[in-house]
Design a protein around this motif. Structure first.
Motif, mmCIF file in Angstrom:
data_model
loop_
_atom_site.group_PDB
_atom_site.id
_atom_site.type_symbol
_atom_site.label_atom_id
_atom_site.label_comp_id
_atom_site.label_asym_id
_atom_site.label_seq_id
_atom_site.Cartn_x
_atom_site.Cartn_y
_atom_site.Cartn_z
ATOM 1 N N LEU A 153 0.831 -1.216 0.000
ATOM 2 C CA LEU A 153 0.000 0.000 0.000
ATOM 3 C C LEU A 153 0.863 1.263 0.000
ATOM 4 C CD1 LEU A 153 -2.732 -1.144 2.522
ATOM 5 C CD2 LEU A 153 -3.033 -0.763 0.087
ATOM 6 N N GLY A 154 1.976 1.194 0.670
ATOM 7 C CA GLY A 154 2.849 2.367 0.745
ATOM 8 C C GLY A 154 3.587 2.629 -0.551
ATOM 9 N N GLY A 155 3.852 1.576 -1.302
ATOM 10 C CA GLY A 155 4.625 1.716 -2.540
ATOM 11 C C GLY A 155 3.793 2.273 -3.675
ATOM 12 N N GLY A 156 2.682 1.605 -3.979
ATOM 13 C CA GLY A 156 1.826 2.039 -5.077
ATOM 14 C C GLY A 156 2.473 1.780 -6.427
ATOM 15 N N PRO A 157 1.833 2.124 -7.519
ATOM 16 C CA PRO A 157 0.564 2.830 -7.603
ATOM 17 C C PRO A 157 -0.610 1.896 -7.329
ATOM 18 C CG PRO A 157 1.351 2.300 -9.811
ATOM 19 C CD PRO A 157 2.381 1.812 -8.862
#
Lengths: 249, 413
Positions: B100-104
Motif C-alpha cells: 500500500l505504501g509503494g503504489g501505484p
C-alpha cells in the motif's frame, strides 16, 4: 514419436539428420511460408518468416552447414539454434546479441538429434556459458588511487570547500520591505525590534563561531602539510628500503 | 499480434524505465503489432498525483491512464514502517504495508485489466518495484495469459525486487527480461528458470539523437570554453546518483588542472540545494537544471567525458547516451554498471565508497585525452551494435514469440 516440420532447402548434412529421424519412426513433413502445417518441432534450415511468426511448437534453427550474417538476425527468434563451431556461437552472441544459453554446438548429427529430442520434450538444459578472453585493453597504466598524492589532493579539495564556508554570517543581508510608503518605517521597526537580540547576543556568538571555524581550518591545513611531509618522507624511506629488502630475500 | 504493456508511468513522465517501455511499444507498433499501454496518470512517483489525461495516442501506441491513490506523508511512513520491519523479520505480515505504501494503487487499472486483458495475446509488465506488477501478474495468471516481465531491478537494493509478493511475481512470470547479466545472475540465484530469463538491456532510438552540432558549436550554445576539458554529470542531482562524489573528485584536482570544468545537468533536489553552498566558490562549475532534449544533446556533445558514480542504477541509459556521442564514461564498479561498462576498454569504473579512486580515474582521463576519445569510440560502436531500439525490439519480439510458444505448449499438454 515426434512430428517435425522442415522449413527451407536442405543441405546434405540436414538430409542425413532427417534420415536419422525417419529411421526412428518420427513423422517428417515439409512446410513453407508464414503458415507451415502444425507440428511439435519446426526445424528451420534457412532464415524464413516462419521463425518469426510460428506461435506453436519448438522452433529450431540449424545454422550448421552455412553460417551467414543473415543467420544472426533470425537466430534470436528461434528457441534453439544449432551451430557447427564455438566460433560461430561466439559470433552469434557478440555480433547479434543472441542468448548463449540457446545456442548449441552440434559437431555431428547424433548430437543434433539428441538436442532436438530433448528440446521437444522440454528436458534440454541451457547451453554452457561462453568462455572467451576478456577485452580489457587498458592501454595506459592507471594511477594508483591509494597513492598519498591522490589522497592528499582529495583532502585539500575538501578543506578548500570547508574554508569557503567558514564565514557563516550572512554579511550581505539587509532588512528590506517592499511595502509602499510605510516600507522604510517597517525596516526601521524590524531592525530596532531585533537589535536587542542581535547586538549583545547573536553577533558575538556568530563572530566567535567564524573565528573558531577559520582557526580550525588553518590548523587542519597545517596538520595536512605536516602529514604530507611525513607521507613523502615515508615513501622515500620505503623506496630506499625495498630494493635492499628484496635483495636480502 | 496484440500486446498489453502495463507500466507505472509512461511519457511525458520522465525516467529510464518509462523511456524503455515507450520506445519498445512504438517499435513494436512499427512492426505491425497492436500495442496498448495501461498506466497511471502520474508524472511523479513520489505522489502518484493524477496529472496526465486519461487517454492518449502516441505514435500508434494507445495509452490508457488510470488514477491511483495519492502518496502522502502517511503513505510514505507506512512504506518505511513496512520495509524496516520486513527486512528485520522477513514476516509476510509487513508486506501489505509495503504494497500500500509503494503504489501505484489503482483500482481502475486493475478493473480494466480484469475486464479487457483477455483480448491480448501477451502481457508485458514493466518495473517490478511498483505494485501494479503484482496485481497485473495476478490478473494475467487468472486469465491464463502469458506474462513477460522487465523488472529493472536495482540488484544492490534488494527492496526493489525481493519482497515476498515481488518474488512470487518474478518466479511466476513466463519470461523475465533482465537489463544486465548481473541482474540475470541474481534472478537465477533467486530460482528463476534459466530458460525463462534473457538479457536485453535498454536501447536508444537513434533518430532522437540525430543532430548537426559539433563540439565547438555545442560549447558555444552552452557558453562553455572551447578549449576546456569538460566533465559532465547528467541526471537527477540526488545523493545515490553520486552527485556529491563527482563534485568532490572534481574539486580535488581542479587546482592541478585549471582547464578542467564541471557541467552539472539535471533537475535540482533537496540534496543538491544542501550541497551547492559548499561549492559556490569553486571555479569552473556550470550548473543547468532540468533541460530540454536539445540542450541535453548539446551537453553530451560538449563534454569530454561523463561522470556518473551512481550507486543505484538498474542499467544506466545515460552511459549509452554518452557513448553514442563518442564520449567515455566513468561509473562505479557496481554489479549492474560493471556488466555494461568494460573498465579500461570503453570507460572507467571506480570502487564504490572510494572518492580517491574516482579522483584518480578522472585525473587519468584529463591527462590522457586521446585515451578518452578512443574509449568513446569503442562505446559508440557498442551502442550501435547492441543497444539500439531496433535491436532491443528484435530481442523483445523474439522473447514474446518464444514465450507464446512455450505457453501454448504448456496449455496444449
Amino acid at each position: 514419436m515426434m512430428k517435425i516440420c522442415v522449413i527451407g532447402p536442405q543441405a546434405p548434412t540436414q538430409q542425413q539428420l532427417l534420415t536419422m529421424f525417419r529411421q526412428r519412426g518420427d513423422d517428417i513433413v515439409t512446410g513453407e511460408g508464414e503458415s507451415p502445417p502444425p507440428a511439435g518441432v519446426y526445424l528451420c534450415v534457412a532464415i524464413t518468416d516462419a521463425i518469426k511468426t510460428a506461435t506453436r511448437g519448438v522452433v529450431i534453427l540449424d545454422a550448421r552447414p552455412d553460417f551467414a550474417p543473415a543467420v544472426g538476425e533470425g537466430a534470436m527468434y528461434a528457441d534453439i539454434c544449432l551451430v557447427a563451431t564455438d566460433d560461430d556461437r561466439l559470433r552469434l552472441v557478440d555480433e547479434f546479441g543472441c542468448e548463449p544459453a540457446r545456442i548449441f554446438v552440434a559437431a555431428d548429427n547424433h548430437r543434433a538429434v539428441e538436442i532436438i529430442d530433448r528440446a521437444a520434450r522440454d528436458t534440454l538444459l541451457p547451453a554452457p556459458a561462453l568462455s572467451r578472453p576478456q577485452k580489457t585493453e587498458s592501454t595506459l597504466p592507471l594511477n594508483d588511487a591509494h597513492s598519498p598524492d591522490v589522497a592528499l589532493a582529495q583532502i585539500r579539495g575538501r578543506l578548500r570547500a570547508i574554508e569557503q564556508q567558514a564565514d557563516v554570517v550572512l554579511r550581505h543581508y539587509r532588512v528590506r520591505s517592499g511595502a509602499p510608503l510605510v516600507g522604510r518605517f517597517i525596516v526601521w521597526l524590524r531592525r530596532n525590534l531585533t537589535s536587542h537580540l542581535r547586538e549583545p547576543y547573536l553577533d558575538p556568538i556568530l563572530n566567535k563561531q567564524v573565528a573558531f571555524n577559520t582557526q580550525l581550518v588553518q590548523e587542519l591545513q597545517t596538520m595536512l602539510s605536516v602529514q604530507a611531509d611525513l607521507l613523502h618522507r615515508l615513501e622515500k624511506l620505503e623506496q630506499a628500503i625495498l630494493p635492499d629488502k628484496n635483495g636480502r630475500e | 499480434m496484440r500486446f498489453l504493456h502495463v507500466t507505472h508511468q509512461y511519457p511525458p513522465a520522465i525516467g529510464g524505465s518509462e523511456k524503455y517501455i515507450a520506445d519498445l511499444s512504438e517499435a513494436l507498433v512499427a512492426r505491425g503489432h497492436q500495442v496498448d499501454v495501461f498506466t497511471t496518470r502520474a508524472k511523479d512517483y513520489h505522489s502518484w498525483r493524477a496529472e496526465l489525461p486519461p487517454f492518449d495516442c502516441q505514435n500508434g501506441v494507445t495509452v490508457y491512464r488510470f488514477a491511483s491513490l495519492r502518496r502522502g506523508p502517511m503513505t510514505w511512513r507506512m512504506l518505511h514502517f513496512g520495509l524496516r520491519n520486513y527486512w528485520r523479520t522477513r514476516s509476510r505480515r509487513y508486506e501489505p504495508f509495503i504494497f500500500l505504501g509503494g503504489g501505484p494503487n489503482s483500482a481502475g487499472m486493475a478493473w480494466a485489466m480484469w475486464r479487457r486483458a483477455g483480448q491480448y495475446d501477451l502481457i508485458h509488465l514493466n518495473c517490478l518495484v511498483y505494485t501494479h506488477v503484482v496485481y497485473g501478474y495476478r490478473i494475467a495468471k487468472r486469465l491464463g495469459l502469458p506474462v513477460v516481465m522487465t523488472p529493472h531491478a536495482h540488484i544492490e537494493q534488494e527492496q526493489t525486487y525481493n519482497i515476498g509478493f515481488q518474488r512470487a511475481a518474478l518466479l511466476g512470470a513466463d519470461h523475465v527480461i533482465a537489463d544486465t547479466t548481473a541482474e540475470r545472475d541474481r534472478f537465477l540465484e533467486l530460482g528463476v528458470n534459466p530458460w525463462q530469463v534473457s538479457v536485453s538491456g535498454v536501447g536508444l532510438n537513434l533518430a532522437a539523437y540525430r543532430h548537426d552540432m559539433d563540439t565547438a558549436a555545442a560549447r558555444k550554445k552552452l557558453n562553455l570554453l572551447p578549449d576546456a576539458f569538460i566533465v559532465l554529470f547528467l541526471g537527477r542531482k540526488v545523493q545515490y546518483k553520486g552527485w556529491d562524489m563527482a563534485l568532490e573528485a572534481y574539486t580535488a584536482i581542479r587546482e592541478q588542472y585549471p582547464h578542467l570544468h564541471f557541467l552539472a545537468v539535471g533537475p535540482e533536489t533537496d540534496d543538491s540545494a544542501r550541497l551547492w553552498p559548499r561549492y559556490q566558490h569553486t571555479p569552473g562549475i556550470h550548473v543547468m537544471g532540468k533541460v530540454s532534449e536539445a540542450d541535453k544533446l548539446a551537453a553530451l556533445q560538449a563534454c569530454d567525458c561523463l561522470i556518473l558514480p551512481s550507486a543505484g542504477e538498474a542499467f544506466g541509459i545515460v552511459f549509452l547516451e554518452a557513448w553514442l556521442m563518442g564520449k567515455p564514461v566513468i561509473g562505479l564498479r557496481t554489479q549492474a554498471v560493471s556488466s555494461l561498462v568494460q573498465h579500461g576498454y570503453d570507460g572507467l569504473l571506480a570502487e564504490p565508497g572510494n572518492p580517491a579512486d574516482l579522483t584518480a580515474l578522472l585525473a587519468h582521463l584529463v591527462t590522457n585525452p586521446h585515451l578518452a576519445r578512443q574509449m568513446g569510440r569503442r562505446g559508440r560502436q557498442k551502442v550501435l551494435q547492441h543497444y539500439t531500439t531496433a535491436h532491443i525490439a528484435n530481442k523483445t519480439e523474439a522473447i514474446y514469440m518464444q514465450t507464446l510458444r512455450r505457453h501454448r505448449r504448456k496449455t496444449d499438454s
